[in-house]
Design a protein around this motif. Structure first.
Motif, PDB file in Angstrom:
ATOM      1  N   PRO A 106       0.811  -1.219   0.000  1.00  0.00           N
ATOM      2  CA  PRO A 106       0.000   0.000   0.000  1.00  0.00           C
ATOM      3  C   PRO A 106       0.851   1.279   0.000  1.00  0.00           C
ATOM      4  O   PRO A 106       1.596   1.544   0.937  1.00  0.00           O
ATOM      5  N   GLY A 107       0.747   2.008  -1.105  1.00  0.00           N
ATOM      6  CA  GLY A 107       1.463   3.268  -1.241  1.00  0.00           C
ATOM      7  C   GLY A 107       2.943   3.147  -1.516  1.00  0.00           C
ATOM      8  O   GLY A 107       3.631   4.157  -1.648  1.00  0.00           O
ATOM      9  N   ARG A 161      -0.068   1.711 -14.063  1.00  0.00           N
ATOM     10  CA  ARG A 161      -0.515   2.654 -13.036  1.00  0.00           C
ATOM     11  C   ARG A 161      -2.015   2.899 -13.204  1.00  0.00           C
ATOM     12  O   ARG A 161      -2.568   2.745 -14.297  1.00  0.00           O
ATOM     13  N   VAL A 162      -2.647   3.297 -12.120  1.00  0.00           N
ATOM     14  CA  VAL A 162      -4.087   3.536 -12.123  1.00  0.00           C
ATOM     15  C   VAL A 162      -4.472   4.499 -13.243  1.00  0.00           C
ATOM     16  O   VAL A 162      -5.387   4.239 -14.026  1.00  0.00           O
ATOM     17  N   VAL A 221     -10.957   7.793 -11.534  1.00  0.00           N
ATOM     18  CA  VAL A 221      -9.721   7.796 -10.743  1.00  0.00           C
ATOM     19  C   VAL A 221      -9.899   8.704  -9.537  1.00  0.00           C
ATOM     20  O   VAL A 221     -10.227   9.882  -9.684  1.00  0.00           O
ATOM     21  N   LYS A 222      -9.701   8.148  -8.354  1.00  0.00           N
ATOM     22  CA  LYS A 222      -9.792   8.943  -7.131  1.00  0.00           C
ATOM     23  C   LYS A 222      -8.630   9.927  -7.091  1.00  0.00           C
ATOM     24  O   LYS A 222      -7.502   9.568  -7.477  1.00  0.00           O
ATOM     25  N   THR A 269      -4.509   9.190  -6.740  1.00  0.00           N
ATOM     26  CA  THR A 269      -4.185   7.770  -6.928  1.00  0.00           C
ATOM     27  C   THR A 269      -3.714   7.432  -8.340  1.00  0.00           C
ATOM     28  O   THR A 269      -3.355   6.282  -8.600  1.00  0.00           O
ATOM     29  N   ARG A 324      -0.437   5.550  -8.585  1.00  0.00           N
ATOM     30  CA  ARG A 324      -0.304   4.278  -7.862  1.00  0.00           C
ATOM     31  C   ARG A 324      -0.325   3.085  -8.819  1.00  0.00           C
ATOM     32  O   ARG A 324      -0.898   3.141  -9.899  1.00  0.00           O
ATOM     33  N   ASP A 374      -0.332  -1.672  -5.397  1.00  0.00           N
ATOM     34  CA  ASP A 374      -0.498  -0.853  -4.207  1.00  0.00           C
ATOM     35  C   ASP A 374      -1.648  -1.385  -3.365  1.00  0.00           C
ATOM     36  O   ASP A 374      -1.651  -1.223  -2.151  1.00  0.00           O
ATOM     37  N   HIS A 433      -5.306  -0.958  -3.244  1.00  0.00           N
ATOM     38  CA  HIS A 433      -6.222   0.015  -2.644  1.00  0.00           C
ATOM     39  C   HIS A 433      -7.183  -0.691  -1.695  1.00  0.00           C
ATOM     40  O   HIS A 433      -7.864  -1.624  -2.078  1.00  0.00           O
TER      41      HIS A 433
END
Length: 138
Positions: free
Chosen positions: A10-11, A33-34, A43-44, A47, A50, A67, A69
């Motif tokens: 995560p992250g 990547r996202v 896409v939030k 993020t 990520r 990552d 989520h």
């Protein structure tokens, strides 16, 4: 059917990819990547950079990394074992993975291997390092 383990960082997935590439020669097959995969409207914020999914090969075994989520950080009850070609290679591998991590068992002879040791790397992943089957081991 093929089982492919997925490891969540995560992250910190991109840092993990770079670390494993440099430390133990992980071969990065792909890295999505996202923001490259998910429609921008979904896409939030914060993020897009990520890792949604990455593929690596370590010691001939394929893994996916992400990552993750919503996944809690930590690796409980899991250890990845690297069987090295020589005691010298095991020493180098343990030292590389210990950079920013903690050696839990320094390399030493066991009933089954010329050398054996364990390390928790900077991401909290537990590794077992060994080399050279003992001739007197069953």
């Amino acid at each position: 059917m093929q089982a492919i383990p997925t490891l969540y960082f995560p992250g910190a997935c991109e840092a993990a990819l770079s670390f494993y590439r440099d430390a133990i020669g992980a071969d990065i097959l792909f890295h999505h990547r996202v923001g490259d995969i998910v429609d921008a409207a979904h896409v939030k914020p914060g993020t897009a950079h990520r890792t949604l999914r990455a593929g690596v090969v370590i010691g001939g075994v394929r893994f996916c990394l992400a990552d993750g989520h919503g996944v809690s950080p930590g690796f409980q009850g899991v250890s990845l074992t690297l069987s090295c070609a020589s005691a010298l290679d095991a020493e180098r591998t343990l030292a590389a993975l210990a950079d920013g991590g903690t050696v839990q068992i320094p390399l030493r002879a066991t009933a089954w291997a010329e050398v054996f040791g364990t390390v928790v790397d900077r991401f909290g992943l537990h590794w077992t390092i060994e080399a050279g089957k003992r001739h007197d081991a069953a």
